[in-house]
Design a protein around this motif. Structure first.
Motif, PDB file in Angstrom:
ATOM      1  N   ASP A   1       0.873  -1.168   0.000  1.00 29.99           N
ATOM      2  CA  ASP A   1       0.000   0.000   0.000  1.00 29.99           C
ATOM      3  C   ASP A   1       0.912   1.220   0.000  1.00 29.99           C
ATOM      4  OD1 ASP A   1      -1.629   2.254   0.991  1.00 29.99           O
ATOM      5  OD2 ASP A   1      -3.170   0.739   1.317  1.00 29.99           O
ATOM      6  N   LEU A   2       0.930   1.963  -1.118  1.00 27.35           N
ATOM      7  CA  LEU A   2       1.835   3.095  -1.298  1.00 27.35           C
ATOM      8  C   LEU A   2       1.037   4.386  -1.306  1.00 27.35           C
ATOM      9  CD1 LEU A   2       3.958   1.728  -4.313  1.00 27.35           C
ATOM     10  CD2 LEU A   2       4.321   1.324  -1.869  1.00 27.35           C
ATOM     11  N   SER A   3       1.482   5.361  -0.521  1.00 29.15           N
ATOM     12  CA  SER A   3       0.866   6.690  -0.509  1.00 29.15           C
ATOM     13  C   SER A   3       1.948   7.734  -0.762  1.00 29.15           C
ATOM     14  CB  SER A   3       0.183   6.970   0.833  1.00 29.15           C
ATOM     15  OG  SER A   3      -0.901   6.089   1.039  1.00 29.15           O
ATOM     16  N   PHE A   4       1.709   8.601  -1.757  1.00 35.78           N
ATOM     17  CA  PHE A   4       2.648   9.674  -2.088  1.00 35.78           C
ATOM     18  C   PHE A   4       1.913  10.998  -2.049  1.00 35.78           C
ATOM     19  CE2 PHE A   4       4.088   5.952  -4.566  1.00 35.78           C
ATOM     20  CZ  PHE A   4       5.395   5.829  -4.093  1.00 35.78           C
ATOM     21  N   THR A   5       2.569  12.024  -1.511  1.00 31.59           N
ATOM     22  CA  THR A   5       2.027  13.374  -1.530  1.00 31.59           C
ATOM     23  C   THR A   5       2.983  14.266  -2.306  1.00 31.59           C
ATOM     24  OG1 THR A   5       0.910  13.081   0.596  1.00 31.59           O
ATOM     25  CG2 THR A   5       1.273  15.340  -0.140  1.00 31.59           C
ATOM     26  N   TYR A   6       2.471  14.821  -3.410  1.00 27.04           N
ATOM     27  CA  TYR A   6       3.270  15.625  -4.338  1.00 27.04           C
ATOM     28  C   TYR A   6       2.847  17.087  -4.209  1.00 27.04           C
ATOM     29  CZ  TYR A   6       4.974  17.285  -8.920  1.00 27.04           C
ATOM     30  OH  TYR A   6       5.597  17.970  -9.946  1.00 27.04           O
ATOM     31  N   THR A   7       3.825  17.981  -4.051  1.00 28.61           N
ATOM     32  CA  THR A   7       3.529  19.398  -3.851  1.00 28.61           C
ATOM     33  C   THR A   7       3.442  20.198  -5.139  1.00 28.61           C
ATOM     34  OG1 THR A   7       5.863  20.012  -3.657  1.00 28.61           O
ATOM     35  CG2 THR A   7       4.716  19.318  -1.628  1.00 28.61           C
ATOM     36  N   GLY A   8       3.881  19.600  -6.244  1.00 30.81           N
ATOM     37  CA  GLY A   8       3.964  20.333  -7.506  1.00 30.81           C
ATOM     38  C   GLY A   8       5.374  20.759  -7.846  1.00 30.81           C
ATOM     39  N   SER A   9       6.337  20.424  -6.995  1.00 28.46           N
ATOM     40  CA  SER A   9       7.732  20.804  -7.210  1.00 28.46           C
ATOM     41  C   SER A   9       8.588  19.572  -7.471  1.00 28.46           C
ATOM     42  CB  SER A   9       8.280  21.539  -5.983  1.00 28.46           C
ATOM     43  OG  SER A   9       9.684  21.722  -6.096  1.00 28.46           O
ATOM     44  N   HIS A  10       9.364  19.622  -8.579  1.00 29.04           N
ATOM     45  CA  HIS A  10      10.310  18.535  -8.878  1.00 29.04           C
ATOM     46  C   HIS A  10      11.416  18.440  -7.837  1.00 29.04           C
ATOM     47  CE1 HIS A  10       8.220  18.183 -12.525  1.00 29.04           C
ATOM     48  NE2 HIS A  10       9.226  18.009 -13.374  1.00 29.04           N
ATOM     49  N   SER A  11      11.735  19.566  -7.227  1.00 30.92           N
ATOM     50  CA  SER A  11      12.926  19.607  -6.372  1.00 30.92           C
ATOM     51  C   SER A  11      12.638  19.192  -4.938  1.00 30.92           C
ATOM     52  CB  SER A  11      13.526  21.017  -6.379  1.00 30.92           C
ATOM     53  OG  SER A  11      12.587  21.966  -5.894  1.00 30.92           O
ATOM     54  N   LYS A  12      11.364  19.040  -4.575  1.00 31.04           N
ATOM     55  CA  LYS A  12      11.030  18.684  -3.196  1.00 31.04           C
ATOM     56  C   LYS A  12      10.685  17.206  -3.091  1.00 31.04           C
ATOM     57  CE  LYS A  12       9.261  23.227  -1.788  1.00 31.04           C
ATOM     58  NZ  LYS A  12       8.078  23.966  -1.262  1.00 31.04           N
ATOM     59  N   PRO A  13      11.209  16.516  -2.093  1.00 34.66           N
ATOM     60  CA  PRO A  13      10.835  15.116  -1.902  1.00 34.66           C
ATOM     61  C   PRO A  13       9.340  14.973  -1.642  1.00 34.66           C
ATOM     62  CG  PRO A  13      12.779  15.666  -0.596  1.00 34.66           C
ATOM     63  CD  PRO A  13      12.229  16.959  -1.120  1.00 34.66           C
ATOM     64  N   LEU A  14       8.773  13.883  -2.120  1.00 38.15           N
ATOM     65  CA  LEU A  14       7.392  13.554  -1.815  1.00 38.15           C
ATOM     66  C   LEU A  14       7.330  12.932  -0.422  1.00 38.15           C
ATOM     67  CD1 LEU A  14       7.764  13.298  -5.056  1.00 38.15           C
ATOM     68  CD2 LEU A  14       5.597  12.058  -4.955  1.00 38.15           C
ATOM     69  N   GLN A  15       6.335  13.294   0.361  1.00 36.67           N
ATOM     70  CA  GLN A  15       6.071  12.570   1.596  1.00 36.67           C
ATOM     71  C   GLN A  15       5.384  11.260   1.222  1.00 36.67           C
ATOM     72  OE1 GLN A  15       6.970  13.364   4.872  1.00 36.67           O
ATOM     73  NE2 GLN A  15       8.210  14.878   3.758  1.00 36.67           N
ATOM     74  N   ALA A  16       5.774  10.173   1.872  1.00 41.73           N
ATOM     75  CA  ALA A  16       5.275   8.861   1.464  1.00 41.73           C
ATOM     76  C   ALA A  16       5.100   7.944   2.666  1.00 41.73           C
ATOM     77  CB  ALA A  16       6.231   8.221   0.453  1.00 41.73           C
TER      78      ALA A  16
END
Length: 501
Positions: A62-77
């Motif tokens: 079960d994978l959850s990713f949170t993307y902010t819209g920025s390539h340079s910022k790590p996703l919280q997962a």
């Protein structure tokens, strides 16, 4: 996977008891006392010795990713793994790199953890007996700024992200047992700003909007190898249609290019029908193309949604027949490589050889590009390919401490050449029965080269031991049945077809 050569090519990619057996081959090293130093483990793959981990069998991710819209910022997962132990474990090794671990729980209790090589080594409060069902939850980051530049993992597109995990890069994105011998079910959740669309393997299982963000959920209905996971996040259009037998289809394209790309996408249902006429019913719950505005140098058969560079379809130098054959190459992987996965990476010729075979057969039947011409050219180059990278089923292993460049010409055209020789040897009717039976018997499982050899011998009623030894394992290419005039080119001759990845 198919490597697209942008300048030279346009003229011319288990049953549980069996998985447990492979994992058990290295399980003794997993019974480590908690006081001993943590160390990276593997399942003993001769080409990727550091991949996979012994002692457990993953049932689901079960994978959850949170993307902010920025390539340079790590996703919280958050990665949650449900598994069953196949040995008593004091520690659990997971493949994971290129992210920061924030916490780990095992069965709801905090667990200690450390890194060893590219492994995340987890020590639960209590040892896990053999046969235990366990849940491992890792809160971590997933960093696109440190992947996608040759190592694989996240691929940065013009408007977001996609994944390219083959062969050994899923663990650059999320903690996992990163070896195709341990397939599992997947649930994937992606939270992104409302302007973005997220698509992943499998079928939609919910879209929840909350303020400025939307969470998209997808679930697979068939087990999947980690290297085939796909997540697309972008300012995308999702185009839907129906394929054979009411198969739901969805394609993901940059929103501004939807009309330009639609004519290519409309070809897929007929291509699926063509593949079904050769090997039987499409094996999954959905299919579609992900056309990414990115420069990767390859196309990739991620399960139920194949990854393509948009430029393959927009560059006018590529002949129509060539583009369509590449589409069929990745489509055929859904049977050969995705549904039937290699037990070890030495078995990858079964993926790429078959995908190349159906790519060539499609070009022959729909564009009058004779397969025999390409096979003769491959035969001419085969000895050089074997010398450089090893025979199809025995690729040369990496030097100690080095990673391997696995995707070489001899597991593509060289492996297709071995299939051509098999058809010549046992005849077309028997060969076609082998193909259909192979994908039916091993559907949703893993299989080996030996399994393929045994099936071909049984269906043909022939002892093929010598044939397969010569074509799959020998240093020199054997004579081609039915073509005594075919000769390998001298070593100084020009190179054959472009290498693929």
């Amino acid at each position: 996977m198919l490597l697209t050569f942008r300048t030279s090519r346009p003229g011319a990619r288990a049953p549980r008891r069996l998985k447990a057996a492979l994992l058990a081959s290295a399980v003794s090293v997993c019974l480590v006392a908690a006081s001993a130093p943590a160390e990276p483990l593997g399942v003993g793959d001769r080409l990727f010795p550091y991949l996979g981990n012994p002692g457990y069998d993953v049932a689901s991710y079960d994978l959850s990713f949170t993307y902010t819209g920025s390539h340079s910022k790590p996703l919280q997962a958050v990665t949650t793994i449900d598994a069953r132990t196949t040995a008593a474990l004091d520690r659990i090794n997971l493949d994971f790199a290129h992210g920061t671990v924030e916490s780990v729980e095992v069965d709801g209790r905090p667990a200690s953890y450390t890194s060893a090589g590219e492994d995340l080594v987890v020590t639960p409060e209590r040892s896990l007996p053999q046969g235990t069902r366990t849940r491992i939850t890792v809160r971590h980051t997933s960093d696109p700024s440190t992947t996608g530049d040759g190592d694989g993992g996240w691929v940065r597109t013009e408007d977001g992200l996609a994944m390219a995990n083959q062969a050994d890069a899923a663990h650059l994105v999320f903690p996992c047992n990163d070896h195709p011998s341990d397939k599992a079910m997947f649930t994937i959740r992606v939270t992104a700003p409302n302007a973005y669309t997220a698509v992943a393997n499998g079928l939609p299982a919910g879209v929840d909007k909350s303020g400025a963000t939307t969470t998209w959920t997808y679930r697979t209905r068939h087990p999947m190898a980690t290297e085939l996971a796909q997540v697309s996040i972008g300012r995308s259009a999702v185009l839907r249609r129906t394929g054979p037998h009411d198969l739901p289809m969805r394609d993901v394209v940059p929103a501004q290019d939807r009309e330009r790309l639609r004519p290519w996408l409309e070809k897929t249902p007929d291509q699926i029908a063509w593949m079904e006429s050769k090997v039987g019913r499409y094996p999954f719950e959905t299919y579609g193309l992900l056309m990414a505005d990115a420069s990767t140098g390859f196309e990739l058969e991620t399960q139920t949604i194949s990854l393509f560079e948009k430029g393959l379809f927009t560059e006018p130098a590529y002949p129509k027949w060539y583009v369509e054959s590449v589409m069929v190459h990745e489509l055929s992987h859904q049977w050969f490589g995705d549904s039937v996965s290699p037990r070890t990476w030495s078995d990858v010729w079964l993926n790429e050889g078959h995908a190349t075979w159906y790519e060539e057969l499609y070009a022959e039947e729909t564009a009058h590009r004779p397969m025999e011409d390409r096979m003769k050219a491959a035969y001419s180059a085969s000895d050089r390919w074997r010398a450089a990278g090893g025979p199809p089923a025995l690729p040369k292993a990496p030097a100690p401490g080095q990673k391997i460049s696995l995707f070489r010409p001899n597991i593509y055209d060289g492996a297709a050449l071995a299939l051509y020789a098999l058809r010549q040897e046992i005849g077309r009717p028997a060969f076609e029965r082998v193909e259909r039976t192979w994908v039916r018997v091993h559907r949703d499982a893993t299989a080996t080269t030996a399994d393929f050899e045994d099936l071909a011998a049984r269906i043909s009623g022939r002892d093929l031991t010598g044939f397969f030894k010569a074509w799959l394992y020998d240093e020199k290419t054997p004579p081609m049945p039915g073509h005594p005039d075919w000769k390998p080119a001298p070593s100084a001759a020009p190179q054959g077809p472009p290498a693929k990845k």
